[in-house]
Design a protein around this motif. Structure first.
Motif, PDB file in Angstrom:
ATOM      1  N   THR A   1       0.837  -1.204   0.000  1.00 21.24           N
ATOM      2  CA  THR A   1       0.000   0.000   0.000  1.00 21.24           C
ATOM      3  C   THR A   1       0.870   1.251   0.000  1.00 21.24           C
ATOM      4  OG1 THR A   1      -1.741  -1.195   1.166  1.00 21.24           O
ATOM      5  CG2 THR A   1      -1.869   1.209   1.213  1.00 21.24           C
TER       6      THR A   1
ATOM      7  N   GLN B   1      -0.386   7.329  -9.801  1.00 19.63           N
ATOM      8  CA  GLN B   1      -0.499   6.538 -11.020  1.00 19.63           C
ATOM      9  C   GLN B   1       0.687   5.581 -11.158  1.00 19.63           C
ATOM     10  OE1 GLN B   1      -3.083   6.160 -12.687  1.00 19.63           O
ATOM     11  NE2 GLN B   1      -2.184   4.860 -14.287  1.00 19.63           N
TER      12      GLN B   1
ATOM     13  N   ARG C   1      -0.006   2.667  -8.878  1.00 20.70           N
ATOM     14  CA  ARG C   1      -1.014   1.738  -9.451  1.00 20.70           C
ATOM     15  C   ARG C   1      -0.385   0.882 -10.534  1.00 20.70           C
ATOM     16  NH1 ARG C   1      -4.031   6.663  -9.657  1.00 20.70           N
ATOM     17  NH2 ARG C   1      -5.074   6.913  -7.638  1.00 20.70           N
ATOM     18  N   GLU C   2       0.428   1.526 -11.394  1.00 17.56           N
ATOM     19  CA  GLU C   2       1.056   0.765 -12.491  1.00 17.56           C
ATOM     20  C   GLU C   2       2.030  -0.289 -11.959  1.00 17.56           C
ATOM     21  OE1 GLU C   2       0.625   4.477 -15.590  1.00 17.56           O
ATOM     22  OE2 GLU C   2       2.647   3.803 -15.068  1.00 17.56           O
TER      23      GLU C   2
ATOM     24  N   ARG D   1      -1.609  -0.913  -4.036  1.00 15.10           N
ATOM     25  CA  ARG D   1      -2.870  -0.302  -3.607  1.00 15.10           C
ATOM     26  C   ARG D   1      -2.513   1.131  -3.208  1.00 15.10           C
ATOM     27  NH1 ARG D   1      -4.585  -0.687   2.274  1.00 15.10           N
ATOM     28  NH2 ARG D   1      -6.739   0.100   2.314  1.00 15.10           N
ATOM     29  N   VAL D   2      -3.325   2.095  -3.624  1.00 15.11           N
ATOM     30  CA  VAL D   2      -2.949   3.496  -3.371  1.00 15.11           C
ATOM     31  C   VAL D   2      -4.008   4.196  -2.514  1.00 15.11           C
ATOM     32  CG1 VAL D   2      -2.445   5.721  -4.445  1.00 15.11           C
ATOM     33  CG2 VAL D   2      -1.635   3.616  -5.528  1.00 15.11           C
TER      34      VAL D   2
END
Ligand SMILES: NC(=O)C1=CN([C@@H]2O[C@H](COP(=O)(O)OP(=O)(O)OC[C@H]3O[C@@H](n4cnc5c(N)ncnc54)[C@H](O)[C@@H]3O)[C@@H](O)[C@H]2O)C=CC1
Ligand SMILES: O=C(O)C(=O)[C@H](O)COP(=O)(O)O
Length: 347
Positions: free
Chosen positions: A119, A134, A137-138, A142-143
């Motif tokens: 996270t 971003q 995420r890539e 988990r953000v």
């Protein structure tokens, strides 16, 4: 029109020579009341503190800072004195995202810190934070996003409280402006109390401003294991940084996260555009960063490709070898290109 310009702002001379009657280039930290007294405009970086001491009694009516942050401008004084100022929002946000991308991949490769499923907490979700989210995420993370000013304005459930990030995140990264007072103050946002409340021994990353993290508190957190590692680009009291902290961090760099040629070109262009708007000058100039020496990258995987485009270890090692050259390392920085300038072929 007379303009005083920080002599470390790249790609500016040719265009500015056609716009102003007189241009003086000087080191940002050496701007004095005498130097700026009969100037109409200043084009600065983070190294020129623009306040009453510098500006009172001068002819300066406009200041452009070729940076995102503007904590070096006393905005209240400028308002009182009728001086208009402009920063360059977003100019180098992709460069900071590139720095974070490569640093996270290095963390995975060198420290066995598997990114996927972990996270990432992004504190400050503006131009930079949005891009870093971003990136996370890539990379399969988990953000969680924290941005109280945006939460207040926008409502909804995009953002999480800071306490949740402190409890759930494996990486916490700061992308806030330095705000010294008020409801959304960020000065020493990460202090001893903050580190004491962390639950997951996170990695801490700071590319915002050094003063957002209390140095001694971070050092203590690294020593006691409240924090497992740190990626630090910005420091309290630059250029006289804390060497014990430099010794303990995973990546330590001399405030160069935003130093892509793309970001610098954007900043210069935005500063000149602002100057032209203010002085009603109709001008045309073309500012583009130079092509990379090797635009084609052959790599076996994403990590290899990303590190070929930008490897933070080079900057980290240069700083560790010569921390006393902090400002010189910045001034002589070989500007890198961002991802868009490269073509990657996986082999
Ligand atoms: N290391 C480097 O080379 C660079 C450093 N920076 C630093 O990064 C900062 C952020 O850059 P941008 O994202 O472009 O700025 P931005 O202004 O686009 O975004 C900042 C975000 O932080 C939020 N924020 C303000 N107070 C907050 C608080 N107390 N808690 C959480 N969020 C808060 C704002 O609402 C905003 O969304 C700049 O102000 C600058 O100081 C920026 C570029 C390069
Ligand atoms: O844009 C900002 O804000 C930054 O921190 C810059 O990347 C710092 O650059 P300098 O103005 O110190 O060259």
């Amino acid at each position: 029109m007379k303009v005083i310009v920080d002599d470390k702002i790249p790609f500016i001379k040719e265009a500015l020579d056609t716009l102003a009657d007189e241009v003086i280039y000087a080191p940002g930290k050496d701007f004095t009341p005498e130097l700026v007294r009969d100037a109409d405009a200043l084009i600065i970086r983070t190294r020129t503190r623009c306040d009453r001491r510098l500006l009172e009694g001068s002819r300066v009516r406009f200041i452009a800072t070729a940076t995102i942050g503007f904590d070096h401008i006393d905005t209240a004084y400028c308002q009182e004195a009728g001086i208009t100022w402009q920063n360059a929002p977003g100019c180098n946000s992709a460069s900071v995202a590139q720095y974070m991308h490569s640093s996270l991949l290095l963390l995975q490769r060198q420290k066995g810190f598997r990114l996927e499923g972990k996270t990432l907490g992004v504190i400050g979700v503006g131009n930079v934070g949005t891009k870093v989210a971003q990136v996370g995420r890539e990379l399969g993370m988990r953000v969680l996003l924290n941005d109280p000013p945006r939460q207040e304005k926008e409502g909804g459930n995009l953002f999480s409280p800071l306490e949740q990030l402190m409890e759930e995140c494996d990486v916490l990264t700061f992308h806030v402006p330095l705000i010294r007072e008020g409801a959304h103050k960020t000065f020493h946002l990460a202090d001893a109390d903050f580190f004491g409340r962390l639950k997951c021994r996170p990695v801490i990353a700071n590319t915002s401003r050094g003063e957002v993290i209390e140095t001694q508190a971070l050092l203590h957190a690294l020593q006691t294991g409240q924090v497992s590692n740190a990626i630090i680009d910005v420091w309290e009291n630059e250029p006289n940084i804390n060497l014990d902290l430099l010794d303990r961090v995973f990546i330590g760099t001399p405030h160069i996260a935003g130093y892509s040629a793309d970001g610098k070109a954007n900043a210069t262009r935005m500063s000149l555009d602002a100057l032209c708007r203010f002085f009603h000058i109709d001008a045309h100039y073309h500012i583009e960063p130079p092509a990379p020496p090797q635009p084609l990258i052959e790599a076996h995987d994403l990590t290899e490709a990303s590190l070929a485009m930008y490897d933070p270890r080079r900057d980290d090692q240069a700083l560790r070898l010569h921390p006393e050259l902090f400002e010189k390392l910045r001034g002589d920085y070989p500007l890198r290109r961002e991802q868009g300038a490269f073509q990657v072929k996986y082999i």
